[in-house]
Each structure stands twice: as C-alpha cells, then as structure tokens.
Write a protein that holds these residues in place. Structure first.
Motif, PDB file in Angstrom:
ATOM      1  N   ALA A  58      33.076  32.260  32.246  1.00 15.35           N
ATOM      2  CA  ALA A  58      32.902  32.475  33.680  1.00 15.35           C
ATOM      3  C   ALA A  58      34.078  33.222  34.294  1.00 15.35           C
ATOM      4  CB  ALA A  58      32.714  31.136  34.396  1.00 15.35           C
ATOM      5  N   LYS A  78      29.327  34.919  33.145  1.00 15.66           N
ATOM      6  CA  LYS A  78      28.723  34.613  34.433  1.00 15.66           C
ATOM      7  C   LYS A  78      29.795  34.753  35.510  1.00 15.66           C
ATOM      8  CE  LYS A  78      25.136  31.478  32.727  1.00 15.66           C
ATOM      9  NZ  LYS A  78      24.551  30.109  32.814  1.00 15.66           N
ATOM     10  N   SER A  90      28.923  25.850  37.163  1.00 17.96           N
ATOM     11  CA  SER A  90      29.241  26.126  35.762  1.00 17.96           C
ATOM     12  C   SER A  90      29.741  24.854  35.095  1.00 17.96           C
ATOM     13  CB  SER A  90      30.309  27.223  35.649  1.00 17.96           C
ATOM     14  OG  SER A  90      31.590  26.704  35.964  1.00 17.96           O
TER      15      SER A  90
END
Length: 246
Positions: A58, A78, A90
C-alpha cells in the motif's frame, strides 16, 4: 538498506518481542508519502520488496498524481488518499512514514493507535514532547516503533566502525563530523524551520547517529549553538548550527 541483514535482524527482533513469537507470514507494509523529491517512498518500497519476510502492499499520498505514479511503478500496489483511509481499508502490519518532519509524530501516533507497527524516516520527530507521546502510544498498543537511519550502512562509516570495534585506534575520546556548504538553501519545506525542525534535523540526524554508534556510551551532557540569521533571511532554517555531545 531494507535488505541489509543487520537491519532485518533488528526489525525481526523488535517484532518478535512485541508479538511474542516469530511472524510466519510476510509482514504487509504500507508507505505514507510517495513524493518525487529523492523518490524516498519508492526507495522504501523497493527495499521492502527485496527484504525477506516483507511485502509492500500500500501507498498513501495526498497528491493524486503521486498515487498514480505509485500504481505505475509498483506492481499490484493499492493507493489511499489519507492515512485514515489506509488504516481503515488495508491490512498492513507495518507503516513506513516518509513525510515532512513535522508530520511524523501525528501520523505515527495515528498508526500506532490503530495497532500498526511504525518506522519513521529520520528524524524521529522534532520535539521531545512528540517523541514521548510516540513512545507512549507504542507501549500502550504493544507495537513496534523505530526510526530509519539509512546511512548506518554507508561504506565509509562501516569501515570506521570496524576499525574502532577492533581496537585499532585505542580509546576514542573525541570525534568531529560536519556537513556544510556555502550556497543558498533551496526554497522548499526542508528550509522551513516550522516544518523541518531546523538545520540540525537534516544531516545532523545522520551525524548524531553515526557518533552514537561509534561511541556507545551513555550521554551525560548536550550543548549547542544555533547561529541566528546572518545572510539567508528569506528562509527560516538557521545559517549554521553545531552540537557538543559528551
């Protein structure tokens, strides 16, 4: 630096202690801050990808353009527009904070209170009050908190440390180190004392870490001097500073 064996052992020991066991699955890591200056966010993710036991999953950045850059440069990453969104949406275990210095404490405490382990870029933060609050949050939530010093792995520093550790120089009683230049500071946040903390919080953090690593004794006294503005009046960082650590 993430793939340096010594750094991996330090992180693993810290996580073993906080978790009470050795984590079997890769630790999922997220990076807050993917700015283009020095590409430090990208550097951290590349190091995480190379390190055993870590997986970068992330990126958080308030700039949509930098989130798009992260998606282009990091396969399968992401992205999130805020730290809150990253923490809510997340499953990262570890957050690496790569943002301007005055935001380290706020973001670290937010992540620690969400039960995430945290590594901040240097400097740790910019006030003792912030440092105490960060440490208290880590202890309260039983998670790891550390600061990333990439220049612990510089070849010249490691060579000097090896010479000292082998006793080739005898007892070390005095060390001098400096970083200096004679040009105008750049017009950016690192030259803004309210954001950066001041001139000492850039290379000063590296130099202090080096010296403390070479002479691992307890600190008994600290003094210093910050030169008031003499020449560069259009930026707020000091023109000169020094510190004496005993």
């Amino acid at each position: 630096p993430f793939n340096h064996p010594s750094f991996q052992k330090i992180v693993a020991r810290g996580l073993d202690w906080t978790l009470g066991r050795r984590a079997k699955k890769p630790l999922k890591a997220g990076v807050i801050g993917y700015g283009a200056s020095f590409n430090m966010g990208r550097m951290h993710l590349e190091g995480i990808a190379d390190a055993a036991g870590f997986e970068g999953v992330a990126v958080c950045d308030i700039d949509p353009a930098r989130c798009r850059a992260a998606k282009e440069e990091q396969n399968g990453i992401k992205t999130y527009p805020s730290a809150g969104a990253l923490l809510r949406n997340s499953d990262v275990d570890l957050v690496v904070i790569v943002t301007p210095h005055n935001s380290h404490a706020r973001l670290a405490i937010q992540c620690l209170n969400a039960g995430r382990h945290v590594i901040t870029e240097k400097p740790f933060c910019i006030t003792v009050k912030e440092a105490n609050a960060m440490i208290a949050a880590a202890k309260k939530n039983k998670v790891m908190l550390s600061v990333f010093h990439n220049r612990r792995w510089d070849g010249d520093y490691l060579a000097i440390k090896d010479i000292i550790d082998r006793g080739l120089l005898g007892e070390i009683f005095h060390i001098e180190a400096t970083m200096s230049g004679y040009g105008h500071g750049r017009y950016w946040w690192r030259s803004d004392k309210k954001i950066s903390g001041g001139a000492f919080y850039d290379w000063g953090a590296h130099i202090c870490d080096w010296v403390l690593g070479l002479v691992p004794s307890k600190i008994t006294e600290i003094s210093g001097h910050f030169q008031p503005k003499r020449i560069w009046h259009d930026i707020t960082n000091e023109d000169h500073c020094n510190a004496v650590i005993r």
